[in-house]
Design a protein around this motif. Structure first.
Motif, mmCIF file in Angstrom:
data_model
loop_
_atom_site.group_PDB
_atom_site.id
_atom_site.type_symbol
_atom_site.label_atom_id
_atom_site.label_comp_id
_atom_site.label_asym_id
_atom_site.label_seq_id
_atom_site.Cartn_x
_atom_site.Cartn_y
_atom_site.Cartn_z
ATOM 1 N N ILE A 22 0.841 -1.205 0.000
ATOM 2 C CA ILE A 22 0.000 0.000 0.000
ATOM 3 C C ILE A 22 0.873 1.251 0.000
ATOM 4 N N THR A 23 1.853 1.289 0.894
ATOM 5 C CA THR A 23 2.707 2.479 0.980
ATOM 6 C C THR A 23 3.673 2.567 -0.196
ATOM 7 N N ASP A 24 4.021 1.417 -0.779
ATOM 8 C CA ASP A 24 4.924 1.438 -1.931
ATOM 9 C C ASP A 24 4.265 2.129 -3.126
ATOM 10 N N VAL A 25 2.963 1.940 -3.275
ATOM 11 C CA VAL A 25 2.231 2.618 -4.361
ATOM 12 C C VAL A 25 2.369 4.124 -4.203
ATOM 13 N N LEU A 26 2.197 4.616 -2.970
ATOM 14 C CA LEU A 26 2.345 6.046 -2.709
ATOM 15 C C LEU A 26 3.775 6.508 -2.975
ATOM 16 N N CYS A 27 4.742 5.765 -2.462
ATOM 17 C CA CYS A 27 6.152 6.156 -2.634
ATOM 18 C C CYS A 27 6.548 6.199 -4.105
ATOM 19 N N GLN A 28 6.105 5.196 -4.873
ATOM 20 C CA GLN A 28 6.435 5.171 -6.303
ATOM 21 C C GLN A 28 5.767 6.342 -7.027
ATOM 22 N N ALA A 29 4.524 6.640 -6.658
ATOM 23 C CA ALA A 29 3.810 7.748 -7.300
ATOM 24 C C ALA A 29 4.486 9.083 -7.004
ATOM 25 N N LEU A 30 4.967 9.241 -5.772
ATOM 26 C CA LEU A 30 5.619 10.493 -5.401
ATOM 27 C C LEU A 30 6.959 10.696 -6.099
ATOM 28 N N GLN A 31 7.507 9.632 -6.651
ATOM 29 C CA GLN A 31 8.781 9.746 -7.368
ATOM 30 C C GLN A 31 8.612 10.086 -8.839
#
Length: 201
Positions: free
Chosen positions: A172-181
């Motif tokens: 779940i948090t990886d989706v956010l982290c990847q999107a923020l990059q």
């Protein structure tokens, strides 16, 4: 007006660059990295999760310690993929079902804990086979003993349970982290992603 800059260079250079553009720049890349580190630190506050990560690292170190073992791991994984394709369990296509290795988690590397968990799930059967081989023909008693211990760990319900729970949470948090990059990202979308991530967790 607020700007959003994605870090594509090393730490200090990127911070200076973003501050030169505007004092209102949101330094998203570092914030996303801090989010990931905070999640790992918070998860490790739970003793069972901390133990899980310690065991995960131990198992990966045992299997990945020698080139011969990495070759065995890849050979077992290739055989497993071949079998799953033959029985129609997985699809074939460009850049899918490739044979790789086990990812070592590291606090300073992006998504490495999530990738480490995913790589072990993907190569679970191959990892078990390599551990059995080390337990039988390891060159020293300590290698054989560590392999037996690791095999018991990886086959335990607790380890398997935490492996899948942490995959779901960190996914779940990886989706956010990847999107923020991503290079093109607006602040409204970023805020929406943060809100939806908090809701999912």
């Amino acid at each position: 007006m607020m700007a959003l800059v994605i870090c594509v260079e090393s730490g200090m250079v990127c911070k200076l660059y973003s501050l030169m553009i505007t004092p209102y720049t949101y330094y998203v890349h570092c914030l996303a990295h801090q989010l990931q580190l905070a999640l790992i630190a918070a998860a490790r506050e739970i003793s069972d999760v901390h133990t899980f990560f310690q065991n995960l690292i131990f198992i990966i170190n045992i299997v990945s310690a020698f080139c011969k073992r990495n070759d065995e791991l890849r050979a077992f994984q290739a055989t497993t993929i071949e079998h799953l394709v033959d029985i129609g369990e997985i699809e074939t296509g460009k850049e899918i079902n490739q044979v790789g290795g086990l990812q070592q988690p590291g606090d300073s590397r992006w998504s490495s804990h999530f990738k480490s968990i995913c790589s072990l799930i993907k190569m679970y059967r191959a990892t078990c086979l390599v551990l059995e081989n080390i337990a039988l023909d390891g060159s020293t008693y300590s290698q054989r003993g560590d392999a037996v211990f690791s095999f018991k760990l990886i086959m335990s319900f607790d380890f398997a349970f935490f492996l899948h729970i942490m995959k779901n949470v960190m996914g779940i948090t990886d989706v956010l982290c990847q999107a923020l990059q991503q290079k093109s990202q607006d602040i409204l979308n970023a805020m929406h992603l943060v809100t939806s991530t908090k809701t999912l967790i």
